[in-house]
Structure formats: C-alpha cells, structure tokens
Write a protein that holds these residues in place. Structure first.
Motif, PDB file in Angstrom:
ATOM      1  N   HIS A  70       0.851  -1.352   0.007  1.00 28.93           N
ATOM      2  CA  HIS A  70      -0.036  -0.041   0.033  1.00 28.93           C
ATOM      3  C   HIS A  70       0.744   1.194  -0.047  1.00 28.93           C
ATOM      4  N   PHE A  71       1.669   1.485   1.066  1.00 26.03           N
ATOM      5  CA  PHE A  71       2.437   2.630   1.143  1.00 26.03           C
ATOM      6  C   PHE A  71       3.454   2.949   0.000  1.00 26.03           C
ATOM      7  N   ASN A  72       4.265   1.736  -0.222  1.00 25.40           N
ATOM      8  CA  ASN A  72       5.182   2.000  -1.449  1.00 25.40           C
ATOM      9  C   ASN A  72       4.696   2.294  -2.601  1.00 25.40           C
ATOM     10  N   VAL A  73       3.442   1.602  -3.054  1.00 25.20           N
ATOM     11  CA  VAL A  73       3.000   1.871  -4.506  1.00 25.20           C
ATOM     12  C   VAL A  73       2.344   3.280  -4.500  1.00 25.20           C
ATOM     13  N   LEU A  74       1.891   3.784  -3.351  1.00 17.29           N
ATOM     14  CA  LEU A  74       1.212   5.236  -3.490  1.00 17.29           C
ATOM     15  C   LEU A  74       2.295   6.236  -3.475  1.00 17.29           C
ATOM     16  N   MET A  75       3.454   5.769  -3.198  1.00 15.40           N
ATOM     17  CA  MET A  75       4.811   6.658  -3.310  1.00 15.40           C
ATOM     18  C   MET A  75       4.708   7.351  -4.875  1.00 15.40           C
ATOM     19  N   GLY A  76       4.810   6.145  -5.991  1.00 11.26           N
ATOM     20  CA  GLY A  76       4.878   6.366  -7.013  1.00 11.26           C
ATOM     21  C   GLY A  76       3.883   7.523  -7.488  1.00 11.26           C
ATOM     22  N   ARG A  77       2.523   7.478  -6.881  1.00  8.75           N
ATOM     23  CA  ARG A  77       1.704   8.792  -7.289  1.00  8.75           C
ATOM     24  C   ARG A  77       2.181   9.864  -6.587  1.00  8.75           C
ATOM     25  N   HIS A  78       2.612   9.861  -5.518  1.00  4.45           N
ATOM     26  CA  HIS A  78       3.097  11.024  -4.824  1.00  4.45           C
ATOM     27  C   HIS A  78       4.422  11.645  -5.432  1.00  4.45           C
ATOM     28  N   LEU A  79       5.061  10.960  -6.142  1.00  2.00           N
ATOM     29  CA  LEU A  79       6.470  11.213  -6.750  1.00  2.00           C
ATOM     30  C   LEU A  79       6.120  11.850  -8.305  1.00  2.00           C
ATOM     31  N   GLN A  80       5.142  11.235  -9.074  1.00  2.00           N
ATOM     32  CA  GLN A  80       4.864  11.597 -10.090  1.00  2.00           C
ATOM     33  C   GLN A  80       4.415  13.075 -10.077  1.00  2.00           C
ATOM     34  N   GLU A  81       3.351  13.252  -9.022  1.00  2.00           N
ATOM     35  CA  GLU A  81       2.818  14.513  -9.060  1.00  2.00           C
ATOM     36  C   GLU A  81       4.055  15.744  -8.449  1.00  2.00           C
ATOM     37  N   HIS A  82       4.909  15.401  -7.731  1.00  2.00           N
ATOM     38  CA  HIS A  82       6.006  16.142  -7.316  1.00  2.00           C
ATOM     39  C   HIS A  82       6.835  16.432  -8.707  1.00  2.00           C
ATOM     40  N   TYR A  83       6.826  15.513  -9.784  1.00  2.00           N
ATOM     41  CA  TYR A  83       7.687  15.771 -10.961  1.00  2.00           C
ATOM     42  C   TYR A  83       6.762  16.367 -12.032  1.00  2.00           C
ATOM     43  N   GLY A  84       5.495  16.792 -11.536  1.00  2.00           N
ATOM     44  CA  GLY A  84       4.729  17.355 -12.521  1.00  2.00           C
ATOM     45  C   GLY A  84       4.059  16.645 -13.492  1.00  2.00           C
ATOM     46  N   MET A  85       3.935  15.281 -13.467  1.00  2.00           N
ATOM     47  CA  MET A  85       3.448  14.332 -14.116  1.00  2.00           C
ATOM     48  C   MET A  85       2.178  14.055 -13.828  1.00  2.00           C
ATOM     49  N   GLU A  86       1.298  13.340 -14.788  1.00  2.00           N
ATOM     50  CA  GLU A  86       0.089  12.731 -14.322  1.00  2.00           C
ATOM     51  C   GLU A  86       0.287  11.528 -13.494  1.00  2.00           C
ATOM     52  N   LYS A  87      -0.675  11.539 -12.432  1.00  2.00           N
ATOM     53  CA  LYS A  87      -0.454  10.388 -11.435  1.00  2.00           C
ATOM     54  C   LYS A  87      -1.054   8.896 -11.881  1.00  2.00           C
ATOM     55  N   GLN A  88      -0.350   8.119 -11.582  1.00  2.00           N
ATOM     56  CA  GLN A  88      -0.595   6.790 -11.630  1.00  2.00           C
ATOM     57  C   GLN A  88      -1.724   6.487 -10.881  1.00  2.00           C
ATOM     58  N   ILE A  89      -2.458   5.334 -11.240  1.00  2.00           N
ATOM     59  CA  ILE A  89      -3.606   4.770 -10.480  1.00  2.00           C
ATOM     60  C   ILE A  89      -2.996   3.504  -9.682  1.00  2.00           C
ATOM     61  N   VAL A  90      -3.398   3.195  -8.332  1.00  2.00           N
ATOM     62  CA  VAL A  90      -2.884   2.315  -7.789  1.00  2.00           C
ATOM     63  C   VAL A  90      -3.950   1.213  -7.572  1.00  2.00           C
ATOM     64  N   ILE A  91      -3.362  -0.251  -8.042  1.00  2.00           N
ATOM     65  CA  ILE A  91      -4.227  -1.075  -7.771  1.00  2.00           C
ATOM     66  C   ILE A  91      -3.866  -2.311  -6.845  1.00  2.00           C
ATOM     67  N   LEU A  92      -4.405  -2.295  -5.671  1.00  2.00           N
ATOM     68  CA  LEU A  92      -3.751  -3.226  -4.714  1.00  2.00           C
ATOM     69  C   LEU A  92      -4.671  -4.528  -4.945  1.00  2.00           C
ATOM     70  N   MET A  93      -4.120  -5.665  -4.667  1.00  2.00           N
ATOM     71  CA  MET A  93      -4.787  -6.790  -4.952  1.00  2.00           C
ATOM     72  C   MET A  93      -4.729  -7.531  -3.236  1.00  2.00           C
TER      73      MET A  93
END
Lengths: 414, 414
Positions: A208-231
C-alpha cells in the motif's frame, strides 16, 4: 488530467465500462477508481495502450499461486492490449542490506540477479505473454542518480509521512532502530514510476504505502499520477496465513498436476470464491456464474472445487493434464479406492519432515527400519502416489492422506 | 588509536601540555579531551601537523566578532604549525532549499558562491594566515556521490538518532514537517570530515549535533575519529542575545576603529572576561593575568575594557589605529569633553532607525526639517562622531550617546 470520459462515443463508453469491470473485480482497492475509468478512456480516445507496472524483488523467486494474483490481473490488462512494465529491483538487490543485519536482504551478484530475472521470466511466461512484456532493471536509472537529484527527490517527502508506514511506526514506537537508508526504498520504488511514466501500478495489499509513493512522486515531478491497484493477499491452504513458501501452505506453479489438483481439493469451501477470482483465468461472467450457482445451491461445493482444480491445472499444464488429474482424483477418492471414513490425526509437529520419521511418529510403522523396508517394497503412498525414495521430505498439508500397505490409512489435519 | 602520549619525551610532553592548555582555553566542550592530548602527541611523535576543520555556510558573509571566536581558535592551531581546513559548503548552497520554503536557504549561483568565498577569504585573512589555509569546496566530492554510496552513508545513521537533534525533535513533536532531505545536511557535513580525514573539527555550540556526525561517520568508514571542539556562542553588545547582524548587537571586523573601540567600551563588565578569551589574540598568560588582576582589584574594569578595545582595534587596524582610538576615547569621555552625567533615555523603539526620525522621536529636535538642517550643518554627533548623511541608518546600541549642538546630549539605554 483531462476528462477523456466526456469525449467517449457510446460504443467506447461501453468498452470502457467492460474493461473497468474486469480490472476492478477481485481487487482490494483501486486508488482512485474514477481516475482508472478516465485512464481507460484516454487509451481509447488516443488509441494508446496504458503502461501497467509491477515491481519485483530480485531475490530468488519460486512462483506459487500467491504470486499469480497480480500476474492474473496483469494478464487482464495485457489481453486488452495494454503494456506490462515489469521491473526487476536489481539496484536494491545489489546493495543488499548495508548494515548487514537483515539476512532477508542479502547482497546479490550481477550473476544472481540475472539468473533470478531469467527464472521470473520463465515462470511468468506461464501466465503472461512475455514477448509483449517490457522488462526493466531499475539499476539502469537509479545508479545514475547523484546527490543533487536525490536531495530533490527526498525533499518531496516528510519524515513524519514516512514514519506513518506501519512497520516504521511500530519500530519507532518500540525503540527498534530504523536505519536512514530504509527510508529510501519506498522513494526508489516510487521513482521507478516517474522514469517509466507508468499509468497504473499493481501491488499486494501489503505494498500500500510503497505503491502510493509512485503517485506522490509523479505529482512532485509534474506528471500525471498513476492509478494504484492493490490486490488482496491470498491465504494459503491452511486458510489463515498468507500463502508463502516458508509456511508450507502453497501451491507452486511448477508442481505436478496431481499435487496441484489434490492441494486445491483440500481448500476450504469459504476460500473457493476468492481463488476463482484471484488465481484463475476464467472470464468475469464465468466467475460470477459459478459464485451465483454455488449460492443458489445449483452447484455442489465439491464439484465447484473440482472445477477450480481443473482450471488451475489447465492453466499450468494444459487441458489434457487437467482432465487426467480430475479423473485420477475421482478414481481414488470418489470411486471407493480409498474409503471415505479414513481415521484422522491432528498434526502439530514440524511442517516439513522426512517420510521415515513421519511414518514412525504417526505409529503407522513400529520402527525406522520397518518404515524403510516398507517404502523400498513400494508399500507407502501419499495422496495415492507411491513414495519410492526413503529420503523424501514431506510438506505437511491439511487433509493429506498417508497409506501403508493395503489398509492402514491416516488423514492429517492441521 | 595508538597511545602516542606514552611515547613522548619529557620535553615533548611539556610541549603537548602547553598546546593543550591553549586549545582548551575558552572552549565550551572538547569531545573527548583526552583524545585531543593524544592527537597533539601524535603530531609531535610523527612530526606531522594536525588537520583542523571548519565548515562554512556559503551564504553572504559579513564577519563580526561572533565569527572570530572560532577563527581565533583556529589561529592558535595555525600558530603551532597545524593545517587549517576551511570548507565552503557550496554544494548545499547551490541546491538551496528544494522545497522553496526557506528563504534562509536560497539557491546560490556559482558566481555568488565564488564571490562569497572570496569575501570570506579577505575577511578571514585578518585573523588567519590564508597562505597556509587549505580551502575546500565540498561540491567537489559531494557531487560525485551516487545513490549506492549515499545509501551506505545513510545506513550508518538511524532515524531516531537524527530526530534527537533539538530542532528536529521539536518540529516532529509539534507536527511541523521535516522534509527528508533535511536529514542529509548533517550527514553531508560529517562526510566532509571523512573525505578530508580531519583530526579536529571546530564549531559553535549550536553545531553540536552536526559536528559530532563527522566523528560518527569517520568511525563508520573505519577511520580515526576526529576531536570535536565546540566554542561558546558570543553574546553581543546587549549582553543577552548571540551576536548577530540581524540583532544589531555586533562589532563588525570591518568597522572603523572608533566604532570598534566605542562599542567595546559599552560592554558590560561581566562579559569582558569572555571577550578577552574569545575575541582577542592575547597569550594565555596575558589573559589569565588580566582576569586575575581584575579579580584582585588591581586593575580597574574601565582600564581593562580600554585594553580590550585597544587589543581588538589592534587586531583589525594595527597598533597606530589602536592608540589613536584609545586617545580619542580618552579625550572625549575622560577628559571632560563629554560630561559624565549625561541624561539617559530608555529606548524601546526599533533597533534600527533613520537618524532624522531618531532625533525627532527623542525630542532632541522639534521637527524633521530642523533635524535635517542640524545634520547638514554638522551639529549632530553619535558617539562623538559627526553624522554627515541625513539618510544614515542608526543601529541602536546600549550606551550610545547622541549629541546635538554643543550641549544637548542623551545616552540611550536598552
């Protein structure tokens, strides 16, 4: 992000909803679900595949059904033409644990990393079309990072936020040391998404935490944020613990058809629906139909479980092996070759044990000498399969049946 | 570390004790003192100078006596043949604050860093022999660090330990965000000591945590640990706050002799001893003698303070200017040019104020127009110096004397 949903034709809208229903089925969480719809819409409008990321630990992989939960989800995306981005976390693997304290994170050589990646490749090939998969080694960008870039990366994250991660907060609260470098691992995983411009990242619920980090960092770098799918995490054969090799409650995807089928049959009725959702490649319609019929009593749980076993064997060994495994099971268990009233024995010893010790412990045979003789004479069977090697190591599984000679039988309960 | 002390001849032992007494005098803390003796012993046995490090913030320097506390300590090492390692923290300066929140840490260009370094160089040259100083820019090694090396660096430190730093623990406790990159600054400062193999690091008492980091990291990298010498913070002219430009309680080393002398004379008697210790280049014997004579009443505090003022002026402007400043002060203050019973005024307005506004506020002149005229006519003096510019900004200092015309005088009290 632009609202692509509004631009869909009614036909595209239908297609979007179709894909969405498939992707969402069986997930633990989709963050955020509405954005996933828009991502699908974008791919339809722009006629561009989505990039769906999965990060892999480069330590020796031995793939079991627990791992296939995410693979099956990836397969659904692949079947709809999207791109799968597999990332071998070789950078972390090569560093190992610099404090030398964690044996779980031992330092791997280039050789080992390559070997493990190859093993992944072979095993994942049983679920995914590996020709179409994009394989990445994160060392190729992480080893290029210098201190200035790392400081910019680190500036996006607060210490308090990192300490919120469950394991960190527990350790901090109980005074167990957290080395500063451990804070880097989630950041590195997130940075992978920045580099690969991933649209979606998959992970187990414990990620959960690690995968959401991608969303956070993409935003920080001015990118479109990824969707997170947790199984969800898949419970193993014991129905309690997460499936894992160390718990001896797993079905390996390299196991023999009869083992796979037999182990599947030992599952509890309650878990069956989850297994249909998470580890089979049946269509969404078929899954819903089965679950519905089970609910209405139109389908007997035993028959459903046989269908589950057959489906799983089919996925990894093909249709013929599946038929054969089913037949074999029926012959032995249903046509009376084995009585249905086998005495049971509650096992609370080691989960992994030599066959001779097991037979003596269970008092099926009076001595190690007798046990050895009986095996050599072909008189010992486990789940109806003859044991030929006196050094066989047995993994104890709930419902396992041991047979000595013609009549002496015992069913192990955990 | 080898015990070099044991190998000293009696002559060397005497020399070691001599140096040790000088270095320890006036310090807040030496960590650990015994190891400092051994370091000196090592340099005597091996006939090798010690490397004494001071890290500098690359933001615009305007050196005042507060800064010279560490410089004077460095000078003592230099006088005994040891090597001074100055480090311009240009790497940090060039990064600035990546979050953009801190105005204190604004991003500097290469130009600005170079300009500031040059300014340091010029100003430090008034205390140190800059020919013998080793000047380092930490960007030259920090910019070379890659992620792998940084992770190894970070693995030496725990999050809990970093959170122990006063400002961090306060912010964490009160929920104020700490960006992860802030944890890097102490590590970087410590790493400088690893690269430069420093024997000793100097710092102000507020640098306690950061300076100790060098010791910690050197140990982590299997090196001999540096000694840490912490210098007390110098109270400014107000006797309360740390000397700083923003508090307007400083004596700049570029100030005119008469300003320097006059400001020194405004110091409280209590602070005098500390100033002798920390901001003068008198020998240890002389310092002890003065303090002793003051204690015994053999030396009048006013005379001691004049000696202090003269010593300071001598350091930055030479003997002639020192004599002149003393003479000037005596003429005005002691020979009756200024009466000793000047009316006092308690000032609780702005600490920095335009001269015209000041004169009007104090009712020394009835209007701004009158004030301007009086200045233009040369009728306004501050601490006996004529003010020529109507736009002069005045820094209010306790004991400052304003004179309008021949007789109207006022002493400001804070």
């Amino acid at each position: 992000m632009e609202q692509f949903i509004k631009r869909l034709t009614s036909e595209q809208l239908e297609e979007m909803e179709r894909q969405f229903a498939i992707y969402v089925n069986g997930t633990q969480e989709v963050i955020p679900a509405l954005e996933l719809k828009n991502k699908i819409a974008k791919s339809l409008i722009l006629n561009t595949p989505l990039k769906v990321k999965l990060g892999l630990d480069p330590s020796a992989p031995d793939v079991h059904l627990g791992h296939t939960v995410v693979l099956n989800k990836l397969k659904q995306f692949q079947d709809n033409g999207h791109i799968i981005q597999l990332i071998i976390g070789d950078f972390t693997g090569k560093i190992g644990d610099p404090t030398g304290k964690s044996t779980a994170r031992k330092q791997l050589t280039d050789e080992e990393v390559k070997h493990n990646a190859k093993t992944y490749f072979e095993q994942f090939g049983k679920v995914l079309d590996m020709e179409k998969v994009e394989l990445n080694y994160n060392s190729s960008w992480l080893s290029e990072l210098d201190l200035e870039k790392i400081i910019h990366l680190a500036s996006s994250m607060t210490v308090a936020r990192l300490l919120e991660r469950n394991d960190f907060s527990e350790r901090y609260a109980t005074g167990k040391p957290i080395s500063l470098h451990e804070f880097f691992y989630p950041l590195m995983q997130g940075y992978d998404s920045v580099i690969l411009e991933s649209d979606i990242e998959l992970g187990g619920n414990d990620q959960h935490f690690n995968v959401l980090m991608g969303r956070h960092l993409q935003e920080h770098y001015g990118m479109e944020k990824q969707i997170v799918i947790l199984m969800p995490l898949l419970e193993g054969l014991d129905g309690v613990e997460k499936m894992s090799k160390s718990k001896h409650n797993y079905i390996g995807i390299d196991e023999k058809p009869s083992e796979m089928f037999g182990k599947t049959m030992s599952l509890s009725d309650e878990l069956m629906g989850k297994y249909f959702d998470l580890v089979t490649d049946l269509s969404l319609e078929d899954k819903l139909k089965i679950k519905n019929e089970l609910k209405l009593g139109k389908l007997h749980p035993r028959d459903a479980k046989m269908l589950l076993g057959k489906t799983i064997v089919n996925m990894y060994h093909g249709a013929e092996a599946a038929d054969h495994a089913e037949e074999n099971f029926k012959t032995i268990f249903q046509k009376g070759a084995i009585p249905t009233d086998i005495p049971e024995h509650k096992w609370d010893g080691e989960k992994r044990i030599g066959i001779i010790e097991l037979l003596v412990t269970l008092e099926l045979l009076p001595s190690k000498g007798e046990a050895r003789k009986m095996i050599e004479n072909g008189g010992v069977k486990m789940n109806s399969e003859k044991i030929n090697d006196i050094f066989t190591e047995v993994s104890i599984v709930d419902g396992m049946i041991l047979q000595v000679g013609k009549r002496k039988m015992l069913k192990l309960k955990l």
